[in-house]
Design an enzyme around this catalytic site. Structure first.
Site, PDB file in Angstrom:
ATOM      1  N   SER A   1      44.565  51.025  44.184  1.00 56.25           N
ATOM      2  CA  SER A   1      44.286  51.723  45.458  1.00 56.25           C
ATOM      3  C   SER A   1      44.231  53.224  45.189  1.00 56.25           C
ATOM      4  O   SER A   1      44.657  53.692  44.121  1.00 56.25           O
ATOM      5  CB  SER A   1      45.397  51.415  46.466  1.00 56.25           C
ATOM      6  OG  SER A   1      46.612  51.994  46.016  1.00 56.25           O
TER       7      SER A   1
ATOM      8  N   ASP B   1      40.424  49.511  45.192  1.00 50.53           N
ATOM      9  CA  ASP B   1      40.742  48.911  46.494  1.00 50.53           C
ATOM     10  C   ASP B   1      40.597  49.990  47.580  1.00 50.53           C
ATOM     11  O   ASP B   1      41.113  51.104  47.432  1.00 50.53           O
ATOM     12  CB  ASP B   1      42.199  48.405  46.418  1.00 50.53           C
ATOM     13  CG  ASP B   1      42.592  47.540  47.593  1.00 50.53           C
ATOM     14  OD1 ASP B   1      41.703  46.945  48.233  1.00 50.53           O
ATOM     15  OD2 ASP B   1      43.814  47.439  47.859  1.00 50.53           O
ATOM     16  N   HIS B   2      39.903  49.671  48.650  1.00 52.51           N
ATOM     17  CA  HIS B   2      39.745  50.588  49.803  1.00 52.51           C
ATOM     18  C   HIS B   2      39.296  51.996  49.413  1.00 52.51           C
ATOM     19  O   HIS B   2      39.975  52.984  49.722  1.00 52.51           O
ATOM     20  CB  HIS B   2      41.051  50.679  50.610  1.00 52.51           C
ATOM     21  CG  HIS B   2      41.349  49.421  51.357  1.00 52.51           C
ATOM     22  ND1 HIS B   2      40.708  49.077  52.530  1.00 52.51           N
ATOM     23  CD2 HIS B   2      42.195  48.413  51.082  1.00 52.51           C
ATOM     24  CE1 HIS B   2      41.155  47.903  52.945  1.00 52.51           C
ATOM     25  NE2 HIS B   2      42.049  47.471  52.082  1.00 52.51           N
TER      26      HIS B   2
ATOM     27  N   ARG C   1      55.409  43.674  46.020  1.00 54.11           N
ATOM     28  CA  ARG C   1      56.453  44.659  46.362  1.00 54.11           C
ATOM     29  C   ARG C   1      57.747  43.954  46.751  1.00 54.11           C
ATOM     30  O   ARG C   1      58.838  44.431  46.460  1.00 54.11           O
ATOM     31  CB  ARG C   1      55.989  45.523  47.537  1.00 54.11           C
ATOM     32  CG  ARG C   1      54.773  46.359  47.206  1.00 54.11           C
ATOM     33  CD  ARG C   1      54.295  47.092  48.445  1.00 54.11           C
ATOM     34  NE  ARG C   1      52.980  47.660  48.196  1.00 54.11           N
ATOM     35  CZ  ARG C   1      52.612  48.876  48.537  1.00 54.11           C
ATOM     36  NH1 ARG C   1      53.446  49.654  49.178  1.00 54.11           N
ATOM     37  NH2 ARG C   1      51.401  49.306  48.268  1.00 54.11           N
TER      38      ARG C   1
HETATM   39  P1  13P Z   1      48.824  42.479  51.726  1.00 53.10           P
HETATM   40  O1  13P Z   1      49.479  43.656  52.409  1.00 53.10           O
HETATM   41  O2  13P Z   1      48.841  41.266  52.612  1.00 53.10           O
HETATM   42  O3  13P Z   1      49.381  42.210  50.401  1.00 53.10           O
HETATM   43  O4  13P Z   1      47.277  42.840  51.540  1.00 53.10           O
HETATM   44  C1  13P Z   1      46.871  43.681  50.502  1.00 53.10           C
HETATM   45  C2  13P Z   1      45.447  44.079  50.603  1.00 53.10           C
HETATM   46  O5  13P Z   1      44.670  43.523  51.342  1.00 53.10           O
HETATM   47  C3  13P Z   1      45.007  45.177  49.723  1.00 53.10           C
HETATM   48  O6  13P Z   1      43.690  45.549  49.970  1.00 53.10           O
END
Ligand code: 13P
Length: 326
Positions: A60, A93-94, A269
């Site tokens: 991320s 991610d994102h 986590r």
């Molecule tokens: P969770 O918070 O359910 O683990 O999702 C993580 C996620 O979608 C990262 O993009």
């Protein structure tokens, strides 16, 4: 071996989902690589083919800035050498547009996610299209998102808005994205559902029907937030009330409807938190980071094996290797 998510999805589509796991530090990375080879206690354990799985390693923007993105890259390259049997994709991610371009230019990522889901449809298409053009020119694939999840991801707090199947068809055609994250009732974090809500399989089914055959879907917010781990955290001094997640039995039915990538961050986590809390509770005189770190790497590897079993990806590694050669 680093491959694209597209290569992994070609093998998985309609049969199982590939786990996409977020990492932030060394212990998570080692646990993740070991787990995907069915090793637990030590890097030197033999590979267990029945437990081995292809996977997606997600980074991320928060993870990239936690210390320095170059540490992550160096760590992953090293893990690839220490565990030469692995097959995985490296995925942003994102991403914002800027973060996507940085990863595309880095020559390291095989896949990026552009998340413009907070924009209106035409603007989301426009931004995604730009990222797709830059990424495809370098052989990198793009995940996009349509609809809104709940919970907090990076600096964005979402209120749920399920993906509209008709909009999904227009979005995929006009944006050129390689996979699509859809909102089907999940949310990020440890507090997903109050009461009995679950995945909206009806919406997922409609989306699968309307999209081109074999088009890969992605499910964010997919941690199952296991009761066992929440209890262990609370028994060791934590305070997590009414946490709940996606029932693991729903992963495979979702995979059958085209979900090829299942995102898991929170569960990792929870394992980290439980192991460290218990370790210091049980040995209060200890101030060394290695005893809890050692326990965590083994526990996380075991957890990855469990997760991959629920996703159906456990035992698929050699078949993927063969398919990549064909
Ligand atoms: P969770 O918070 O359910 O683990 O999702 C993580 C996620 O979608 C990262 O993009």
């Amino acid at each position: 071996m680093i491959v694209t998510t597209k290569q992994l999805f070609q093998h998985a589509y309609g049969r199982y989902a590939v786990g996409a796991y977020n990492i932030n530090n060394l212990e998570q990375t080692v646990g993740l690589f070991r787990g995907n080879l069915g090793k637990s206690k030590s890097n030197a354990d033999p590979v267990d083919a029945a437990k081995s799985a292809p996977f997606i390693l997600q980074i991320s923007r928060g993870a990239r800035s936690y210390t320095d993105k170059r540490f992550l890259e160096a760590m992953i390259r090293t893990a690839d050498q220490v565990f030469p049997e692995v097959i995985f994709a490296v995925h942003l991610d994102h991403g914002t547009e800027e973060a996507c371009y940085d990863c595309i230019e880095s020559g390291f990522y095989s896949s990026v996610m552009i998340d413009a889901s907070h924009e209106k449809l035409p603007k989301n298409i426009e931004i995604t299209r730009r990222v797709v053009e830059r990424a495809h020119a370098k052989g990198i694939v793009v995940e996009a998102e349509l609809g809104q999840l709940g919970g907090v991801e990076e600096d964005v707090t979402g209120s749920v808005c399920l993906t509209d199947p008709a909009e999904a068809a227009e979005f995929v055609e006009k944006s050129g994205c390689d996979s699509l994250a859809v909102a089907i009732g999940t949310s990020h974090g440890a507090y997903k559902f109050a009461g009995k809500q679950g995945l909206h399989f009806d919406v997922l089914e409609e989306i699968q029907k309307i999209l081109p055959k074999g088009f890969p879907l992605v499910m964010h917010g997919s941690s199952s937030v296991p009761k066992e781990w929440v209890e262990r955290i609370n028994n060791a001094g934590g305070k997590m009330k009414s946490a709940s997640g996606v029932p693991e039995e729903q992963y495979l039915p979702a995979a059958k409807l085209g979900v090829c990538k299942v995102n898991i961050d929170t569960d990792g986590r929870l394992v980290w938190c439980a192991i460290h809390r218990e370790s210091f509770r049980d040995d209060p005189a200890n101030f060394d980071l290695r005893p809890p770190g050692t326990l965590f790497m083994a526990a996380y590897a075991d957890y990855i094996v469990h997760k991959n079993t629920m996703l159906g990806s456990a035992g698929q590694l050699e078949a993927v290797r063969k398919a990549l050669k064909e």
